[in-house]
Design an enzyme around this catalytic site. Structure first.
Site, short mmCIF file in Angstrom:
data_model
loop_
_atom_site.label_atom_id
_atom_site.label_comp_id
_atom_site.label_asym_id
_atom_site.label_seq_id
_atom_site.Cartn_x
_atom_site.Cartn_y
_atom_site.Cartn_z
N PRO A 1 50.01 70.21 39.64
CA PRO A 1 50.78 69.33 38.74
C PRO A 1 52.27 69.55 38.93
CG PRO A 1 49.30 70.80 37.50
CD PRO A 1 49.25 71.22 38.93
N GLU A 2 53.01 68.47 38.98
CA GLU A 2 54.46 68.58 39.04
C GLU A 2 55.05 68.19 37.68
OE1 GLU A 2 56.81 67.63 42.32
OE2 GLU A 2 55.25 67.89 43.82
#
Ligand code: ZN
Length: 286
Positions: free
Chosen positions: A2-3
């Site tokens: 996840p960013e």
């Protein structure tokens, strides 16, 4: 992994479900994730009311009325599932489960256990060892072209590597750095100290904001607000698109489509023409 936009979206989903709720039960099913969790985690969560949320880089802070904040990092594969109590069978790899006073369960699921959960006093969040060295938030008003220019000045590393340095700017990962450099028409190999930050900073912010508006996007397991597990799809312009037509110069032979190179052992996607890079070497993948 996840960013920032995915983390922001997870945080908003948690906030919608948890803000104002009392945690009536906390179950901690193993002592550690990436690092040891506080030994008294369950005791400190039980009976506390959730009073607010904050995101810092790729960390979620859930603030409690006992002046503790839960510091959560999703790692490589972590996600949050939200469900009415008793409505679904527990999943594998649910390491921490909270039950709220309105009958919901919130579970942290992390098969690979690169995520982390810790507690920090709310007044001292930014002193936590994981947060203390972080640079400015890219979406804050404090992250300006001038600030980035100062941070980059004299740096002879490629701009791609500089933007991934969490001390210079916090929370940027491989995907959004590729996208922002493409949109700003800056070569990923350009020396960091030479790039036009007045062009780059607005594109970093726009790239992140558009992904957040889309509800986040990810390559891995992910939870949507409202409780359903799912994947967000976000239309990246170059990331993961090697060999596809470049969206900004379709049909122009000198572009030749999105190219890929490896920098610091990670893929960089770019347009050779717009970003003033040597033509891509044919990868043989057609
Ligand atoms: Zn192009």
């Amino acid at each position: 992994m996840p960013e920032l936009p995915e983390v922001e979206t997870v945080m908003r989903g948690m906030q919608a479900r948890l803000d104002g709720r009392v945690i009536i039960r906390a179950e901690v099913r193993r002592p550690d994730l990436r690092w040891a969790m506080p030994a008294n985690l369950a005791a400190r969560l039980t009976g506390a009311r959730v009073v607010g949320f904050r995101r810092r880089a790729k960390y979620i802070l859930m603030r409690l009325d006992n002046d503790d904040s839960v510091l959560l990092h999703l790692g490589m594969s972590g996600r949050i599932t939200l469900r009415p109590r008793g409505k679904n069978d527990p999943e594998l790899h649910e390491h921490v489960v909270l039950e709220t006073d309105d009958g919901w369960e919130v579970a942290f699921v992390d098969p690979r256990r690169f995520g982390s959960i810790d507690l920090v006093r709310t007044n001292y969040e930014d002193d936590h060892r994981l947060l203390a060295g972080l640079g400015p938030e890219p979406l804050s008003k404090f992250f300006t072209p001038k600030v980035l220019e100062t941070a980059l000045s004299g740096k002879r590393m490629p701009i791609k590597a500089a933007l991934l340095d969490q001390k210079l700017v916090a929370g940027l990962g491989n995907i959004y750095v590729c996208e922002a450099l493409y949109r700003a028409r800056i070569a990923p190999t350009a020396l960091a100290g030479t790039v036009p930050t007045r062009r780059l900073v607005p594109e970093i912010k726009a790239t992140l904001n558009e992904a957040i508006a889309d509800g986040g996007s990810t390559l891995r397991d992910y939870v949507q607000p409202g409780g359903e597990l799912g994947y967000f799809q976000h239309a990246w312009q170059v990331y993961g698109r090697e060999g596809e037509p470049c969206p900004a110069c379709p049909g122009k032979p000198e572009c030749g489509g999105v190219a890929r190179m490896v920098q610091s052992a990670r893929s960089t996607f770019y347009c050779p023409k717009l970003q003033n890079m040597p033509p891509a070497t044919p990868s043989g993948k057609g």
